[in-house]
Design a protein around this motif. Structure first.
Motif, PDB file in Angstrom:
ATOM      1  N   MET A   1       2.339   3.177   6.769  1.00  0.00           N
ATOM      2  CA  MET A   1       0.918   2.888   6.813  1.00  0.00           C
ATOM      3  C   MET A   1       0.486   2.349   5.465  1.00  0.00           C
ATOM      4  SD  MET A   1      -0.597   6.788   6.823  1.00  0.00           S
ATOM      5  CE  MET A   1       0.913   7.522   7.425  1.00  0.00           C
ATOM      6  N   LEU A   2      -0.511   1.485   5.509  1.00  0.00           N
ATOM      7  CA  LEU A   2      -0.964   0.832   4.286  1.00  0.00           C
ATOM      8  C   LEU A   2      -1.931   1.683   3.486  1.00  0.00           C
ATOM      9  CD1 LEU A   2      -1.722  -2.806   5.521  1.00  0.00           C
ATOM     10  CD2 LEU A   2       0.324  -1.953   4.382  1.00  0.00           C
ATOM     11  N   TYR A   3      -2.624   2.617   4.159  1.00  0.00           N
ATOM     12  CA  TYR A   3      -3.686   3.341   3.479  1.00  0.00           C
ATOM     13  C   TYR A   3      -3.555   4.851   3.623  1.00  0.00           C
ATOM     14  CZ  TYR A   3      -5.503  -1.338   3.600  1.00  0.00           C
ATOM     15  OH  TYR A   3      -5.619  -2.689   3.462  1.00  0.00           O
ATOM     16  N   GLY A   4      -3.860   5.519   2.540  1.00  0.00           N
ATOM     17  CA  GLY A   4      -3.977   6.963   2.527  1.00  0.00           C
ATOM     18  C   GLY A   4      -5.408   7.321   2.145  1.00  0.00           C
ATOM     19  N   ILE A   5      -5.710   8.595   2.213  1.00  0.00           N
ATOM     20  CA  ILE A   5      -7.053   9.067   1.857  1.00  0.00           C
ATOM     21  C   ILE A   5      -6.908   9.975   0.640  1.00  0.00           C
ATOM     22  CG2 ILE A   5      -9.089  10.343   2.641  1.00  0.00           C
ATOM     23  CD1 ILE A   5      -8.594   7.801   4.282  1.00  0.00           C
ATOM     24  N   ASN A   6      -7.670   9.692  -0.411  1.00  0.00           N
ATOM     25  CA  ASN A   6      -7.584  10.530  -1.612  1.00  0.00           C
ATOM     26  C   ASN A   6      -8.527  11.741  -1.506  1.00  0.00           C
ATOM     27  OD1 ASN A   6     -10.153   9.638  -2.252  1.00  0.00           O
ATOM     28  ND2 ASN A   6      -9.499   8.309  -3.928  1.00  0.00           N
ATOM     29  N   ASP A   7      -8.553  12.566  -2.554  1.00  0.00           N
ATOM     30  CA  ASP A   7      -9.365  13.788  -2.536  1.00  0.00           C
ATOM     31  C   ASP A   7     -10.855  13.501  -2.438  1.00  0.00           C
ATOM     32  OD1 ASP A   7      -7.103  15.331  -2.671  1.00  0.00           O
ATOM     33  OD2 ASP A   7      -7.199  15.608  -4.849  1.00  0.00           O
ATOM     34  N   GLY A   9     -12.017  11.249  -0.457  1.00  0.00           N
ATOM     35  CA  GLY A   9     -12.245  10.692   0.869  1.00  0.00           C
ATOM     36  C   GLY A   9     -12.180   9.180   0.909  1.00  0.00           C
ATOM     37  N   GLU A  10     -11.709   8.585  -0.173  1.00  0.00           N
ATOM     38  CA  GLU A  10     -11.623   7.125  -0.230  1.00  0.00           C
ATOM     39  C   GLU A  10     -10.299   6.640   0.335  1.00  0.00           C
ATOM     40  OE1 GLU A  10     -14.066   6.679  -4.433  1.00  0.00           O
ATOM     41  OE2 GLU A  10     -11.922   7.159  -4.463  1.00  0.00           O
ATOM     42  N   THR A  11     -10.323   5.474   0.928  1.00  0.00           N
ATOM     43  CA  THR A  11      -9.110   4.841   1.427  1.00  0.00           C
ATOM     44  C   THR A  11      -8.420   4.166   0.255  1.00  0.00           C
ATOM     45  OG1 THR A  11     -10.158   4.465   3.564  1.00  0.00           O
ATOM     46  CG2 THR A  11      -8.235   3.108   3.050  1.00  0.00           C
ATOM     47  N   ILE A  12      -7.140   4.510   0.045  1.00  0.00           N
ATOM     48  CA  ILE A  12      -6.434   3.964  -1.118  1.00  0.00           C
ATOM     49  C   ILE A  12      -5.081   3.383  -0.718  1.00  0.00           C
ATOM     50  CG2 ILE A  12      -7.575   5.444  -2.793  1.00  0.00           C
ATOM     51  CD1 ILE A  12      -5.065   7.242  -2.752  1.00  0.00           C
ATOM     52  N   GLU A  13      -4.636   2.430  -1.506  1.00  0.00           N
ATOM     53  CA  GLU A  13      -3.322   1.840  -1.317  1.00  0.00           C
ATOM     54  C   GLU A  13      -2.301   2.652  -2.112  1.00  0.00           C
ATOM     55  OE1 GLU A  13      -3.314  -2.402  -1.936  1.00  0.00           O
ATOM     56  OE2 GLU A  13      -5.277  -2.611  -0.997  1.00  0.00           O
ATOM     57  N   PRO A  14      -1.031   2.599  -1.720  1.00  0.00           N
ATOM     58  CA  PRO A  14      -0.018   3.380  -2.436  1.00  0.00           C
ATOM     59  C   PRO A  14       0.237   2.845  -3.844  1.00  0.00           C
ATOM     60  CG  PRO A  14       1.007   1.969  -0.794  1.00  0.00           C
ATOM     61  CD  PRO A  14      -0.471   1.835  -0.610  1.00  0.00           C
ATOM     62  N   THR A  15       0.365   3.771  -4.776  1.00  0.00           N
ATOM     63  CA  THR A  15       0.794   3.443  -6.134  1.00  0.00           C
ATOM     64  C   THR A  15       1.903   4.424  -6.483  1.00  0.00           C
ATOM     65  OG1 THR A  15      -0.951   4.853  -7.042  1.00  0.00           O
ATOM     66  CG2 THR A  15      -1.426   2.502  -6.877  1.00  0.00           C
ATOM     67  N   PRO A  16       2.848   4.021  -7.316  1.00  0.00           N
ATOM     68  CA  PRO A  16       4.024   4.861  -7.580  1.00  0.00           C
ATOM     69  C   PRO A  16       3.656   6.298  -7.971  1.00  0.00           C
ATOM     70  CG  PRO A  16       4.341   2.691  -8.529  1.00  0.00           C
ATOM     71  CD  PRO A  16       2.917   2.749  -8.042  1.00  0.00           C
ATOM     72  N   GLY A  17       4.294   7.246  -7.279  1.00  0.00           N
ATOM     73  CA  GLY A  17       4.114   8.666  -7.579  1.00  0.00           C
ATOM     74  C   GLY A  17       2.895   9.308  -6.954  1.00  0.00           C
ATOM     75  N   ARG A  32       5.373   5.288  -1.136  1.00  0.00           N
ATOM     76  CA  ARG A  32       6.727   4.731  -1.189  1.00  0.00           C
ATOM     77  C   ARG A  32       6.594   3.348  -1.813  1.00  0.00           C
ATOM     78  NH1 ARG A  32       9.402   9.256  -0.768  1.00  0.00           N
ATOM     79  NH2 ARG A  32       9.284  10.227   1.272  1.00  0.00           N
ATOM     80  N   CYS A  33       7.028   3.256  -3.051  1.00  0.00           N
ATOM     81  CA  CYS A  33       6.813   2.030  -3.821  1.00  0.00           C
ATOM     82  C   CYS A  33       8.122   1.535  -4.426  1.00  0.00           C
ATOM     83  CB  CYS A  33       5.781   2.270  -4.915  1.00  0.00           C
ATOM     84  SG  CYS A  33       4.197   2.900  -4.311  1.00  0.00           S
ATOM     85  N   GLY A  34       9.017   1.164  -3.562  1.00  0.00           N
ATOM     86  CA  GLY A  34      10.312   0.671  -4.022  1.00  0.00           C
ATOM     87  C   GLY A  34      10.328  -0.827  -4.186  1.00  0.00           C
ATOM     88  N   GLN A  35      11.524  -1.361  -4.383  1.00  0.00           N
ATOM     89  CA  GLN A  35      11.672  -2.796  -4.595  1.00  0.00           C
ATOM     90  C   GLN A  35      12.159  -3.519  -3.345  1.00  0.00           C
ATOM     91  OE1 GLN A  35      14.198  -3.247  -8.014  1.00  0.00           O
ATOM     92  NE2 GLN A  35      12.613  -2.571  -9.423  1.00  0.00           N
ATOM     93  N   VAL A  36      12.525  -2.768  -2.313  1.00  0.00           N
ATOM     94  CA  VAL A  36      13.054  -3.392  -1.102  1.00  0.00           C
ATOM     95  C   VAL A  36      11.987  -3.484  -0.027  1.00  0.00           C
ATOM     96  CG1 VAL A  36      14.765  -3.192   0.741  1.00  0.00           C
ATOM     97  CG2 VAL A  36      15.390  -2.594  -1.620  1.00  0.00           C
TER      98      VAL A  36
END
Ligand code: ZN
Length: 114
Positions: A1-7, A9-17, A32-36
C-alpha cells in the motif's frame, strides 16, 4: 500500500525506518524502502488485511499517481479500491489476469459504478 496513517491521523508515504497504521485495519505497518521494489507499507505481522491486495509494482503505482492523492487507495468496506473518481466510480488496476469469480466478487463488492 502507498499510504499509512501516522499518530496525528495524517496519510503519509513510506520513509525509511518509519512505522504507521494501516488505513484499513489500523494494524501496524512498516515502511519498506528498498532499492528493488517500489517503496510501500507492509503489515508488521505479515500478509495483508485486504484479501485482494497485490504486491505494489512500478506499473501499479504509476497509474495510481495519475489521480489526486485523495482518490488513491480509497477504503470501500474491507478493501482498498485502487482509485475512486470524483463521482464515486471505482477503478481497479489489474496488470495480471483475474478469474471470472474474482471479477464478479469485485463487481458485487464495489457495485455498478466500478
Ligand atoms: Zn491492514
Amino acid at each position: 500500500m502507498l499510504y499509512g496513517i501516522n499518530d496525528e491521523g495524517e496519510t503519509i508515504e513510506p520513509t525509511p525506518g518509519d512505522i504507521a497504521r494501516c488505513p484499513l485495519c489500523a494494524g501496524a505497518v512498516r515502511a519498506r524502502c528498498g532499492q528493488v521494489n517500489v517503496w510501500h507499507w507492509a503489515h508488521a505481522q505479515g500478509g495483508d488485511c485486504d484479501s485482494w491486495a497485490e504486491p505494489e509494482t512500478r506499473w501499479h503505482r504509476a497509474y495510481k499517481l495519475i489521480v489526486p492523492r485523495q482518490q488513491r487507495e480509497v477504503r470501500r468496506g474491507n478493501h482498498r479500491a485502487d482509485m475512486v473518481n470524483r463521482h464515486g466510480a471505482v477503478l481497479e488496476l489489474q496488470h495480471s489476469s483475474l478469474s471470472v469469480d474474482d471479477i464478479e466478487a469485485r463487481e458485487a463488492h464495489y457495485g455498478p459504478k466500478m
